[in-house]
Design an enzyme around this catalytic site. Structure first.
Site, PDB file in Angstrom:
ATOM      1  CB  VAL A  25      -1.159   0.200   1.146  1.00  0.00           C
ATOM      2  CG1 VAL A  25      -1.627   1.480   0.843  1.00  0.00           C
ATOM      3  CG2 VAL A  25      -2.404  -1.601   1.304  1.00  0.00           C
ATOM      4  CB  CYS A  26       4.235   2.503   1.925  1.00  0.00           C
ATOM      5  SG  CYS A  26       3.557   1.617   3.809  1.00  0.00           S
ATOM      6  CB  THR A  27       5.241   0.284  -3.384  1.00  0.00           C
ATOM      7  OG1 THR A  27       5.355  -0.310  -2.222  1.00  0.00           O
ATOM      8  CG2 THR A  27       5.068   0.401  -4.297  1.00  0.00           C
TER       9      THR A  27
ATOM     10  CG  LEU B  25       5.884   6.713  -0.860  1.00  0.00           C
ATOM     11  CD1 LEU B  25       7.295   6.068  -0.350  1.00  0.00           C
ATOM     12  CD2 LEU B  25       5.051   7.805  -0.053  1.00  0.00           C
TER      13      LEU B  25
END
Ligand code: BEZ
Length: 210
Positions: free
Chosen positions: A44-46, A49
């Site tokens: 999810v973080c990928t 960003l």
């Protein structure tokens, strides 16, 4: 302690993918967004960003500086950058702070032990040119944020700061806005010579100022 709206955003000095950042000095007279993500090399973080990198021109247009953070090191961020570019089709074009000693995470209350006692939650802080916190949002690790919504809030905050208007439910850029209740009719006449529509004495609607 939790950070509340109107508080001065705590200052700090930290290493980032773009070198050392002295936060208040780095912000200068710009608006700012400081946001945390739980962990590098996570799905999810990928995606988040990548989305923020794609929106960078929109933040620039609004004079907003963006900086991300997790409890990983800058070396980890640097190794992760290639994955973001490869999978999201855009390179990281804003700094990511390393916070392996959790100094900033603790300063901004970004670790919520009942959710996870080591990783940051998905916090967002919008900071005005006066260094005061204008918005806080906290999302769980499993839900990616909607950064278009954060842009929408910045548009609303900047309209309020410049034109004494507030924005109604589900407002989108270009739609009618509301004259803030603290502005008297007499003062509103000076600011809005074209007039407004009074639905109630406290509900005065005007076209969005340019
Ligand atoms: C993610 O970014 O995919 C993620 C990170 C921590 C927990 C759950 C999901």
């Amino acid at each position: 302690m939790a950070i509340r709206l109107g508080d001065i955003a705590p200052d700090f000095t930290a290493e980032s993918t773009a070198g050392t950042i002295r936060f208040h000095e780095w912000l200068g007279s710009s608006w700012g967004i400081l946001f945390s993500h739980p962990k590098d090399f996570t799905p999810v973080c990928t995606t988040e960003l990548g989305a923020v990198a794609k929106l960078k021109p929109e933040f620039d247009k609004r004079n907003v500086k963006v900086v991300g953070l997790s409890v990983d090191s800058v070396a980890d961020h640097d190794r992760w950058k290639g994955d973001i570019e490869e999978t999201q089709g855009v390179g990281l074009n804003f700094p990511l702070l390393g916070d392996p000693d959790r100094k900033i995470s603790q300063l901004y209350d970004m670790i919520h032990p009942n959710a996870n006692d080591t990783l940051t939650v998905r916090s967002v802080f919008v900071i005005g040119p006066d260094k005061k916190v204008k918005l806080t949002i906290t999302y769980p690790a499993s839900t990616g944020r909607n950064f278009d919504e954060i842009l929408r809030v910045i548009d609303s905050l900047q309209l309020t700061a410049q034109h004494s208007v507030a924005t109604p439910v589900n407002w989108q850029h270009g739609q009618d806005v509301i004259i803030v209740p603290s502005l008297s009719d007499e003062d509103a006449k000076k600011k809005f010579p074209g007039g407004w529509k009074t639905l109630k004495p406290y509900l005065r609607v005007v076209p969005q100022p340019k």
